[in-house]
Design a protein around this motif. Structure first.
Motif: not given
Ligand SMILES: Nc1ncnc2c1ncn2[C@@H]1O[C@H](COP(=O)(O)OP(=O)(O)OP(=O)(O)O)[C@@H](O)[C@H]1O
Length: 435
Positions: A248-254, A290-291
């Motif tokens: 999910d998109p939140a992974f790129a800022a995990a 990724l972001s």
């Protein structure tokens, strides 16, 4: 009992097994291991059967006689002993690695025959220091964690190393005090091989201590990152269609970033079917991109397609195996174990002309990616019998060796892929924390 020498054995769950295999070459370390383990089991777990196994690699003229000498020694201590010979052709290069693979395969065979999953080796702190020194010299990106206290081999047998924090000289003192001799393997001083060279360089005690401390720190860090990576995989990765995964998109800022990079490297290797993780620098660069969507790249045979709906991961279609006859137990593309024999049946990549079932297409997933992922999945055809083999997912980086400090991420990826979860570690320190 000399409590210091026996203490490490209490970290392993021997009592839960019917039998234990001791891997004994006849050198000082494994001879001491055999005697210590026998005394430990006699006192703490007398119902557990101990069987000593020597692998005859057939690489030196004396090897068969030496294996027999180990047998006599074991039997004189009331311990059953068997010899397993490494047969077949030996490679001209990479002999130590091939011998090690063959040795573990034969030990796992012995364990299966004894009805156990536990193999105990005599690896010592000196072996650990040598391993770390060799990895530092090669700096092959595998981290400097050294050997784990327990390693799962081939998904079924645990190789456990109770003496990993015990020095070789301590074991030799123990043998001398008990008037027990040992074999000296000339290969151990043969400077054409990497390990003997590392051993010869390690004369300075301060260096050994430093290497052991580095191994402990690196193992702790690796476990920590593994737990973080597992948590992120559970939280952010989903299996959305055959062979297709979405972060999910939140992974790129995990956070923590190190854990997220490690999670990404693990996923790339697992989805691409490669035994090694991509190196850390490349993994980190890819993670940073990724972001920035849209974006497409390939690493470790995995296609990474980042779009608004998330980051999709799938096996690239390049370099897939050619169609071949099915053999029961064969590994397909590093990602699947094929189970079941069927005369005349072939396995190969999915026929791209066969469209995915439109009814089952997930609504929010680009159909082109579903098709591309499906075409890298295995498919069977031919044969006349109704019984079709099945493809069982594997966790590619850990098919052969799974060190106990990677258990958490292995569990997370197994769940994501629908692979069998790894069994619980026999290393008690792990079980305490539930790992
Ligand atoms: N031929 C063999 N047969 C059975 N087990 C072996 C054999 N070679 C090695 N092992 C196992 O692997 C461990 C580590 O192997 P390594 O090659 O470092 O040891 P070695 O120098 O051959 O012998 P030792 O460790 O007994 O001094 C050994 O302690 C032993 O438990």
């Amino acid at each position: 009992m000399d409590s210091d020498l026996f203490q490490p054995f209490s970290n392993f769950d021997f009592a839960a097994r019917d039998a234990v295999i001791a891997a004994v070459s006849g050198g000082s370390d494994s001879t001491a291991l055999l005697l210590l383990l026998k005394a430990y089991l006699d006192e703490k777990a007398p119902a557990v059967r101990l069987a000593a196994v020597t692998v005859d690699h057939g690489l030196r003229p004396d090897s068969a006689a030496e294996a027999q000498a180990v047998g006599h020694f074991a039997q004189s201590h009331g311990i059953a002993h068997r010899i397993f010979a490494w047969e077949g052709p030996k490679p001209a290069t990479g002999l130590p690695a091939a011998a090690r693979e063959a040795r573990y395969a034969l030990l796992a065979e012995a364990a299966a025959e004894e009805g156990t999953d536990l193999i105990v080796t005599g690896h010592t702190a000196d072996d650990q220091a040598e391993t770390v020194a060799m990895r530092q010299a090669r700096s092959d990106g595998r981290g400097l964690a050294g050997m784990a206290p327990a390693t799962l081999f081939d998904g079924k047998a645990w190789i456990v190393r109770p003496l990993l924090e015990t020095r070789r000289e301590t074991l030799r003192d123990y043998l001398r005090a008990n008037s027990v001799g040992w074999l000296e393997d000339p290969t151990n001083v043969n400077q054409t091989f990497e390990r003997p060279r590392a051993r010869a360089r390690l004369r300075d005690e301060a260096d050994v201590s430093k290497l052991l401390a580095a191994a402990r720190d690196a193992a702790l860090l690796r476990e920590y990152l593994g737990r973080e990576a597992a948590g992120l995989i559970w939280a952010h990765a989903r299996h959305v269609a055959p062979g297709l995964f979405r972060l999910d998109p939140a992974f790129a800022a995990a956070e923590p970033r190190d854990g997220a990079v490690y999670a990404l490297r693990i996923l790339l290797a697992a989805i691409g079917g490669t035994p090694h993780l991509p190196d850390e620098a490349r993994g980190a660069r890819l993670f940073d991109r990724l972001s920035v969507k849209p974006f497409c790249a390939t690493l470790s045979r995995t296609l990474v397609d980042a779009r608004r709906g998330g980051v999709f991961l799938l096996r690239e279609t390049r370099g897939l195996p050619e169609p071949e006859p099915v053999r029961d137990g064969m590994i397909w593309d590093g990602r699947y174990r094929i189970s079941g024999e069927a005369e005349g049946v072939l396995v190969g990549p999915h026929d791209p002309a066969i469209e995915p079932d439109a009814e089952t297409l997930p609504a929010d997933i680009p159909p082109s990616l579903v098709r591309a992922a499906l075409s890298a999945e295995p498919m069977f055809w031919g044969g006349s019998e109704p019984a079709v083999p099945v493809a069982i997912p594997l966790v590619a980086p850990w098919v052969r060796f799974l060190p106990s400090f990677d258990l958490e991420p292995a569990r997370a990826v197994a769940e994501l892929l629908g692979a069998a979860p790894p069994p619980a570690s026999p290393y008690a320190k792990h079980n305490v924390t539930g790992a």
